[in-house]
Design a protein around this motif. Structure first.
Motif, PDB file in Angstrom:
ATOM      1  N   SER A   1      -5.660  -1.156   2.675  1.00 22.78           N
ATOM      2  CA  SER A   1      -5.747  -1.477   3.982  1.00 22.78           C
ATOM      3  C   SER A   1      -6.716  -1.645   5.106  1.00 22.78           C
ATOM      4  O   SER A   1      -6.979  -2.091   6.114  1.00 22.78           O
ATOM      5  CB  SER A   1      -5.166  -0.038   4.763  1.00 22.78           C
TER       6      SER A   1
ATOM      7  N   GLY B   1       0.829  -1.124  -0.126  1.00 27.19           N
ATOM      8  CA  GLY B   1       0.114  -0.116   0.015  1.00 27.19           C
ATOM      9  C   GLY B   1       0.940   1.256   0.023  1.00 27.19           C
ATOM     10  O   GLY B   1       1.305   1.600  -1.167  1.00 27.19           O
TER      11      GLY B   1
ATOM     12  N   ASN C   1      -9.172  -0.522  -1.578  1.00 28.67           N
ATOM     13  CA  ASN C   1      -8.531  -0.206  -0.565  1.00 28.67           C
ATOM     14  C   ASN C   1      -7.890  -1.372   0.320  1.00 28.67           C
ATOM     15  O   ASN C   1      -8.472  -2.079   1.039  1.00 28.67           O
ATOM     16  CB  ASN C   1      -9.532   0.496   0.433  1.00 28.67           C
TER      17      ASN C   1
END
Ligand SMILES: Cc1cc2nc3c(=O)[nH]c(=O)nc-3n(C[C@H](O)[C@H](O)[C@H](O)COP(=O)(O)OP(=O)(O)OC[C@H]3O[C@@H](n4cnc5c(N)ncnc54)[C@H](O)[C@@H]3O)c2cc1C
Lengths: 256, 310
Positions: free
Chosen positions: B65, B37, B63
């Motif tokens: 995370s 990331g 996304n």
């Protein structure tokens, strides 16, 4: 609601381990207890079923002697138990997960599966993940708080440094329990009596075509970690004691 | 020669000390530092200093995370793409969770929380039975997956020229779990399991308030503060601070036990510490037969005096 709880029989942590051969330990006389983390999963399952109805089935892959351990599990509130028998002292996690999947498919897939966050014998922290993956189910491990709401489970887990994650998933799901989730109950005398009559269905690991010798993690050697002995006691006044402590930690041990 | 991947943990734009230890444990291998990331350039210098030939900067659509499954899939994809034959990480809460997911995806064996790894021989050493024994395990695999106990290898620089490889993983969120909230602990607390020094207060601490005395001492030497189960059960400390069989396993270079009697279940969580110091007013406390240095005395006198001297 049907809930399966995976229970691993392990040596009591208060008992000392004696080696047998180069890669095994003496367990013929040893009383095995349910892995302490599994008990949090069991308690959660039993209290859920007490509230919402359903059935808790304890599932174990272990030696024939695990039957005694399972009686205790039944006294804590599981309705019945299944024991998949193997003589292997250390069954590889991949194979254990395979056996758990096979037996759950045979018995009818549950709405929820509980395990402990890990076992205190081999400390390998993965069987529940492999089981979840093979069944295509969500998994959250090290869960210290759980709520069910509208067919969804919301689990809280600690991720280090006191930080917490709140994770949402659908049912069925796999939950790896840890301390904080609940206080496992002590069975009362009537529960222990009732447990004697409950069913423990037994079968051999081999009926699922699983061969313990095909495990990909092999224990080559087991050795006792020696206890420390001959501690150096620091004497004198408080000031002398702490001065000497700081000196040895800095100069002799070099850890400060 | 196939490469060795190291899954790097980053906090506040800094590579965690434990990840540098894992880099050192992979000495002699061509190392790929896997960064998930976030930005990779800010950690390039540090990772090169500790021997990373390549930084594999992994991104993915969506996304990363917010979803451990997506992260694990992305790492597994990178392992396959770059044909890594070994993937090492830290046995932190995050590392243990991530590696178990990766192992299930790759269908490879995994050994968690090792104290030593021999990449060439495919053998590892780890605790069995809560620190009472060490097991040497031989792993038959195409990719060796292993997490290492923090502080088990002291980080040692070995500077290498380091490049950044951008890798966009071809993965999609399986949609099974979703992180809906992350709650930070109050203040920037040092993670117990990764701290180089741990100071633990047992039942003798008598109140939550009195942990401040240990925190003052801890602050001077970069230590984390732990608690025994008796102290947690009495409500003096949260469970996240508990060391032992039903708490955290720590293995710092220095462990200072203050008013802890030394139960086996407590030792299960700190036995592999390098140096153990015990402070207890009872000369017959069992902990004195299992530590390296002992002080017989009142913690409320010893600790302030020690803090003063540090
Ligand atoms: C299944 C199971 C799991 C467990 N898991 C854990 C675990 O994860 N972690 C854990 O810690 N325990 C665990 N325990 C509990 C463990 O057995 C002990 O009960 C516990 O560790 C005791 O904590 P303690 O040493 O703080 O308290 P105590 O045993 O009460 O010891 C307190 C000590 O402080 C000393 N003392 C008192 N006042 C002072 C003073 N002013 N100055 C100096 N010394 C003083 C006393 O002499 C005594 O030795 C577990 C038990 C079981 C059965």
């Amino acid at each position: 609601m049907k809930i399966c709880v995976c229970v691993k029989p392990v040596p009591d942590t208060a008992v000392s381990i004696k080696l047998s051969g180069v890669a095994g330990f003496e367990d013929s006389e040893m009383k095995l207890v349910p892995n302490p983390y599994d008990e949090y999963g069991l308690e959660e399952a039993v209290s859920l079923v007490e509230k919402q109805g359903g059935e808790v089935v304890a599932v174990t892959v272990g030696k024939a002697s695990a039957e005694a351990t399972l009686r205790g599990v039944l006294a804590m509130g599981a309705a019945r138990a299944i024991l998949v028998k193997t003589d292997a002292q250390f069954l590889d996690s991949e194979l254990t997960a395979k056996a758990l999947k096979a037996v759950m498919e045979q018995d009818g897939l549950p709405d929820m599966i509980f395990t402990g966050k890990g076992s205190v014998d081999t400390e390998s922290f993965q069987t529940q993940y492999r089981l979840a993956k093979s069944l295509g189910l969500p998994i959250v491990n090290e869960v210290s708080k759980l709520t069910l709401d509208n067919g969804k489970a919301v689990a809280e887990r600690e991720t280090g440094g006191g930080e917490k994650q709140v994770i949402e998933m659908g049912l069925p799901c796999v939950i790896g329990a840890t301390k904080g989730l609940n206080e496992p109950r002590y069975p009362k005398f009537p529960d222990i009596m009732k447990a004697k009559k409950k069913e423990i269905r037994q079968m051999d690991l081999s009926i699922f075509g699983i061969d313990p010798s095909k495990g990909r993690v092999r224990v080559e050697k087991l050795e006792i970690v020696p206890e420390r002995s001959g501690a150096k006691m620091l004497s004198g006044s408080v000031d002398e004691q702490v001065t000497e402590l700081v000196r040895v930690l800095k100069e002799d041990e070099k850890v400060l | 020669m196939a490469g060795t991947g190291i899954l790097i943990e980053i906090e506040n734009n800094m590579v965690k000390e434990a990840s540098l230890g894992v880099m050192t444990a992979a000495k002699g291998q061509e190392k790929y530092a896997l960064v998930l990331g976030q930005e990779a350039s800010s950690v390039k210098e540090k990772l090169g200093e500790y021997g990373a030939a390549h930084i594999l900067h992994i991104t993915a659509p969506g996304n990363l995370s917010a979803n451990p499954d997506l992260q694990a899939l992305a790492v597994a994809d990178a392992v396959k793409e770059y044909q890594l034959d070994t993937l090492l990480g830290t046995a932190s809460a995050m590392g243990k969770d991530m590696f178990a997911r990766i192992a299930a995806i790759l269908e490879e064996p995994l050994v968690s929380d090792c104290v030593a790894v021999n990449i060439k021989d495919r053998t590892v050493k780890k605790s069995h039975f809560s620190g009472k024994t060490f097991a040497t395990l031989k792993i038959n695999c195409s990719c060796l997956l292993c997490t290492l106990r923090p502080n088990s290898t002291e980080p040692e620089p070995s500077p290498t020229a380091c490049d950044i490889i951008e890798f966009e993983a071809r993965v999609a969120d399986p949609g099974l779990i979703k992180i809906v909230e992350t709650r930070k602990a109050g203040g920037a607390r040092l993670d117990l399991t990764e701290a180089p020094i741990v100071i633990t207060g047992g039942r003798a601490i008598k109140s939550a308030e009195n942990y401040k005395m240990l925190e003052a001492c801890a602050q001077k030497i970069g230590a984390a503060v732990g608690a025994s189960r008796a102290a947690v059960d009495a409500g003096y400390a949260p469970h996240s601070m508990q060391v032992g069989q039903t708490g955290k396993t720590v293995s710092p270079k220095l462990y200072i036990a203050c008013g802890v009697s030394g139960a086996v279940q407590h030792f299960a969580g700190m036995k592999t510490s390098k140096v153990i110091v015990a402070i207890n007013e009872d000369k017959d406390a069992p902990i004195f037969s299992k530590c390296d240095y002992g002080i017989i005395g009142d913690i409320f006198k010893i600790i302030p005096a020690l803090t003063e001297k540090l």
